[in-house]
Motif scaffolding. Structure first.
Motif, PDB file in Angstrom:
ATOM      1  N   GLY A  76       0.809  -1.213   0.000  1.00  0.00           N
ATOM      2  CA  GLY A  76       0.000   0.000   0.000  1.00  0.00           C
ATOM      3  C   GLY A  76       0.843   1.264   0.000  1.00  0.00           C
ATOM      4  O   GLY A  76       2.078   1.221   0.008  1.00  0.00           O
ATOM      5  N   LYS A  77       0.154   2.393  -0.026  1.00  0.00           N
ATOM      6  CA  LYS A  77       0.812   3.699   0.007  1.00  0.00           C
ATOM      7  C   LYS A  77       0.071   4.605   0.983  1.00  0.00           C
ATOM      8  O   LYS A  77      -1.158   4.626   1.007  1.00  0.00           O
ATOM      9  N   THR A  78       0.843   5.363   1.760  1.00  0.00           N
ATOM     10  CA  THR A  78       0.286   6.382   2.641  1.00  0.00           C
ATOM     11  C   THR A  78       0.931   7.712   2.288  1.00  0.00           C
ATOM     12  O   THR A  78       2.159   7.831   2.281  1.00  0.00           O
ATOM     13  N   ALA A  79       0.097   8.697   1.994  1.00  0.00           N
ATOM     14  CA  ALA A  79       0.575  10.051   1.714  1.00  0.00           C
ATOM     15  C   ALA A  79       0.184  10.947   2.883  1.00  0.00           C
ATOM     16  O   ALA A  79      -0.963  10.929   3.325  1.00  0.00           O
ATOM     17  N   LEU A  80       1.151  11.703   3.373  1.00  0.00           N
ATOM     18  CA  LEU A  80       0.903  12.688   4.422  1.00  0.00           C
ATOM     19  C   LEU A  80       1.005  14.065   3.765  1.00  0.00           C
ATOM     20  O   LEU A  80       2.040  14.389   3.169  1.00  0.00           O
ATOM     21  N   VAL A  81      -0.050  14.850   3.858  1.00  0.00           N
ATOM     22  CA  VAL A  81      -0.076  16.175   3.229  1.00  0.00           C
ATOM     23  C   VAL A  81      -0.066  17.226   4.327  1.00  0.00           C
ATOM     24  O   VAL A  81      -1.005  17.316   5.121  1.00  0.00           O
ATOM     25  N   ALA A  82       1.031  17.973   4.386  1.00  0.00           N
ATOM     26  CA  ALA A  82       1.193  18.973   5.443  1.00  0.00           C
ATOM     27  C   ALA A  82       1.803  20.232   4.844  1.00  0.00           C
ATOM     28  O   ALA A  82       2.920  20.192   4.319  1.00  0.00           O
ATOM     29  N   SER A  83       1.094  21.336   4.916  1.00  0.00           N
ATOM     30  CA  SER A  83       1.604  22.569   4.329  1.00  0.00           C
ATOM     31  C   SER A  83       2.438  23.391   5.312  1.00  0.00           C
ATOM     32  O   SER A  83       3.340  24.117   4.908  1.00  0.00           O
ATOM     33  N   GLY A  84       2.162  23.253   6.611  1.00  0.00           N
ATOM     34  CA  GLY A  84       2.937  23.984   7.609  1.00  0.00           C
ATOM     35  C   GLY A  84       4.290  23.345   7.851  1.00  0.00           C
ATOM     36  O   GLY A  84       4.444  22.128   7.740  1.00  0.00           O
ATOM     37  N   ASP A  85       5.284  24.163   8.179  1.00  0.00           N
ATOM     38  CA  ASP A  85       6.638  23.647   8.371  1.00  0.00           C
ATOM     39  C   ASP A  85       6.725  22.642   9.517  1.00  0.00           C
ATOM     40  O   ASP A  85       7.368  21.599   9.374  1.00  0.00           O
ATOM     41  N   LEU A  86       6.090  22.910  10.643  1.00  0.00           N
ATOM     42  CA  LEU A  86       6.128  21.990  11.781  1.00  0.00           C
ATOM     43  C   LEU A  86       5.458  20.671  11.420  1.00  0.00           C
ATOM     44  O   LEU A  86       6.021  19.587  11.655  1.00  0.00           O
ATOM     45  N   GLU A  87       4.291  20.734  10.830  1.00  0.00           N
ATOM     46  CA  GLU A  87       3.543  19.536  10.461  1.00  0.00           C
ATOM     47  C   GLU A  87       4.291  18.733   9.390  1.00  0.00           C
ATOM     48  O   GLU A  87       4.341  17.503   9.440  1.00  0.00           O
ATOM     49  N   PHE A  88       4.916  19.442   8.454  1.00  0.00           N
ATOM     50  CA  PHE A  88       5.703  18.773   7.420  1.00  0.00           C
ATOM     51  C   PHE A  88       6.899  18.052   8.053  1.00  0.00           C
ATOM     52  O   PHE A  88       7.180  16.891   7.735  1.00  0.00           O
ATOM     53  N   GLY A  89       7.584  18.723   8.963  1.00  0.00           N
ATOM     54  CA  GLY A  89       8.741  18.130   9.632  1.00  0.00           C
ATOM     55  C   GLY A  89       8.375  16.907  10.451  1.00  0.00           C
ATOM     56  O   GLY A  89       9.066  15.879  10.410  1.00  0.00           O
ATOM     57  N   ILE A  90       7.278  16.983  11.184  1.00  0.00           N
ATOM     58  CA  ILE A  90       6.835  15.841  11.983  1.00  0.00           C
ATOM     59  C   ILE A  90       6.385  14.703  11.070  1.00  0.00           C
ATOM     60  O   ILE A  90       6.645  13.527  11.357  1.00  0.00           O
ATOM     61  N   SER A  91       5.763  15.029   9.961  1.00  0.00           N
ATOM     62  CA  SER A  91       5.364  14.000   8.999  1.00  0.00           C
ATOM     63  C   SER A  91       6.593  13.303   8.428  1.00  0.00           C
ATOM     64  O   SER A  91       6.602  12.079   8.250  1.00  0.00           O
ATOM     65  N   ARG A  92       7.651  14.053   8.155  1.00  0.00           N
ATOM     66  CA  ARG A  92       8.902  13.452   7.683  1.00  0.00           C
ATOM     67  C   ARG A  92       9.480  12.519   8.745  1.00  0.00           C
ATOM     68  O   ARG A  92      10.015  11.459   8.422  1.00  0.00           O
ATOM     69  N   MET A  93       9.388  12.929  10.008  1.00  0.00           N
ATOM     70  CA  MET A  93       9.864  12.060  11.093  1.00  0.00           C
ATOM     71  C   MET A  93       9.085  10.747  11.096  1.00  0.00           C
ATOM     72  O   MET A  93       9.670   9.668  11.267  1.00  0.00           O
ATOM     73  N   MET A  94       7.768  10.828  10.906  1.00  0.00           N
ATOM     74  CA  MET A  94       6.948   9.612  10.850  1.00  0.00           C
ATOM     75  C   MET A  94       7.382   8.744   9.671  1.00  0.00           C
ATOM     76  O   MET A  94       7.457   7.519   9.792  1.00  0.00           O
ATOM     77  N   ASN A  95       7.676   9.356   8.546  1.00  0.00           N
ATOM     78  CA  ASN A  95       8.134   8.642   7.365  1.00  0.00           C
ATOM     79  C   ASN A  95       9.433   7.889   7.675  1.00  0.00           C
ATOM     80  O   ASN A  95       9.567   6.703   7.371  1.00  0.00           O
ATOM     81  N   ILE A  96      10.373   8.559   8.279  1.00  0.00           N
ATOM     82  CA  ILE A  96      11.665   7.946   8.598  1.00  0.00           C
ATOM     83  C   ILE A  96      11.495   6.823   9.620  1.00  0.00           C
ATOM     84  O   ILE A  96      12.100   5.750   9.481  1.00  0.00           O
ATOM     85  N   LEU A  97      10.663   7.035  10.635  1.00  0.00           N
ATOM     86  CA  LEU A  97      10.427   5.981  11.625  1.00  0.00           C
ATOM     87  C   LEU A  97       9.775   4.759  10.977  1.00  0.00           C
ATOM     88  O   LEU A  97      10.072   3.626  11.350  1.00  0.00           O
ATOM     89  N   GLY A  98       8.904   4.998  10.015  1.00  0.00           N
ATOM     90  CA  GLY A  98       8.297   3.887   9.286  1.00  0.00           C
ATOM     91  C   GLY A  98       9.338   3.077   8.538  1.00  0.00           C
ATOM     92  O   GLY A  98       9.292   1.840   8.509  1.00  0.00           O
ATOM     93  N   GLU A  99      10.300   3.762   7.941  1.00  0.00           N
ATOM     94  CA  GLU A  99      11.379   3.069   7.241  1.00  0.00           C
ATOM     95  C   GLU A  99      12.224   2.256   8.220  1.00  0.00           C
ATOM     96  O   GLU A  99      12.584   1.106   7.942  1.00  0.00           O
ATOM     97  N   ILE A 100      12.534   2.834   9.358  1.00  0.00           N
ATOM     98  CA  ILE A 100      13.329   2.135  10.371  1.00  0.00           C
ATOM     99  C   ILE A 100      12.601   0.891  10.869  1.00  0.00           C
ATOM    100  O   ILE A 100      13.203  -0.162  11.067  1.00  0.00           O
ATOM    101  N   LYS A 101      11.301   1.010  11.035  1.00  0.00           N
ATOM    102  CA  LYS A 101      10.497  -0.111  11.545  1.00  0.00           C
ATOM    103  C   LYS A 101      10.077  -1.076  10.446  1.00  0.00           C
ATOM    104  O   LYS A 101       9.363  -2.030  10.688  1.00  0.00           O
ATOM    105  N   GLU A 102      10.515  -0.786   9.224  1.00  0.00           N
ATOM    106  CA  GLU A 102      10.296  -1.657   8.070  1.00  0.00           C
ATOM    107  C   GLU A 102       8.824  -1.989   7.817  1.00  0.00           C
ATOM    108  O   GLU A 102       8.455  -3.145   7.637  1.00  0.00           O
ATOM    109  N   VAL A 103       7.990  -0.944   7.789  1.00  0.00           N
ATOM    110  CA  VAL A 103       6.589  -1.166   7.445  1.00  0.00           C
ATOM    111  C   VAL A 103       6.516  -1.609   5.987  1.00  0.00           C
ATOM    112  O   VAL A 103       7.368  -1.248   5.174  1.00  0.00           O
ATOM    113  N   ASP A 104       5.510  -2.418   5.675  1.00  0.00           N
ATOM    114  CA  ASP A 104       5.393  -3.013   4.341  1.00  0.00           C
ATOM    115  C   ASP A 104       4.578  -2.162   3.372  1.00  0.00           C
ATOM    116  O   ASP A 104       3.955  -2.692   2.456  1.00  0.00           O
ATOM    117  N   PHE A 105       4.547  -0.870   3.582  1.00  0.00           N
ATOM    118  CA  PHE A 105       3.883   0.031   2.647  1.00  0.00           C
ATOM    119  C   PHE A 105       4.730   1.296   2.532  1.00  0.00           C
ATOM    120  O   PHE A 105       5.516   1.613   3.417  1.00  0.00           O
TER     121      PHE A 105
END
Length: 129
Positions: A76-105
């Protein structure tokens, strides 16, 4: 207080957050999503949301929760849409943590909704109220 609403259409779920994001509310919507039949594609619309109350601990707890269900959306695919800088940065953190935890999407972060929709690969989204 903010609100998080979930809209499910065939193979795509749109989660729209407005106002302050609260960790317990995010976990609640994720629990509802993953304990039922999650869709292949998910778009988190955070354009009108504020992440100012989310801490690093909260972000790790959310990522740990999602990792428990990492096999439920294989391919699957999950898209996080965040226009604010704080929300965008936290969304990127979630993206990186997902990669570290090896999610299958796949997870990607976008500044605008149209780029997210193009990446997901759907031609048109249903209108939401």
């Amino acid at each position: 207080m903010g609100s998080i609403k979930k809209y499910v259409f065939e193979d795509i779920t749109i989660i729209k957050a407005v106002g302050p994001l609260i960790q317990n509310e995010i976990i609640s919507i994720l629990e509802d999503l993953y304990t039922h039949s999650p869709t292949k594609f998910i778009i988190w619309d955070l354009v009108e949301a504020s992440a100012k109350y989310l801490t690093s601990k909260h972000i790790h707890q959310i990522a740990d929760f999602v990792a428990q269900y990492k096999d439920k959306r294989a391919g699957g695919k999950t898209a996080l849409v965040a226009s604010g800088d704080l929300e965008f940065g936290i969304s990127r953190m979630m993206n990186i943590l997902g990669e570290i935890k090896e999610v299958d999407f796949e997870v990607m972060v976008f500044r605008n909704f149209s780029d997210a929709v193009n990446w997901i690969g759907v031609k048109e989204l249903p209108k939401i109220c």
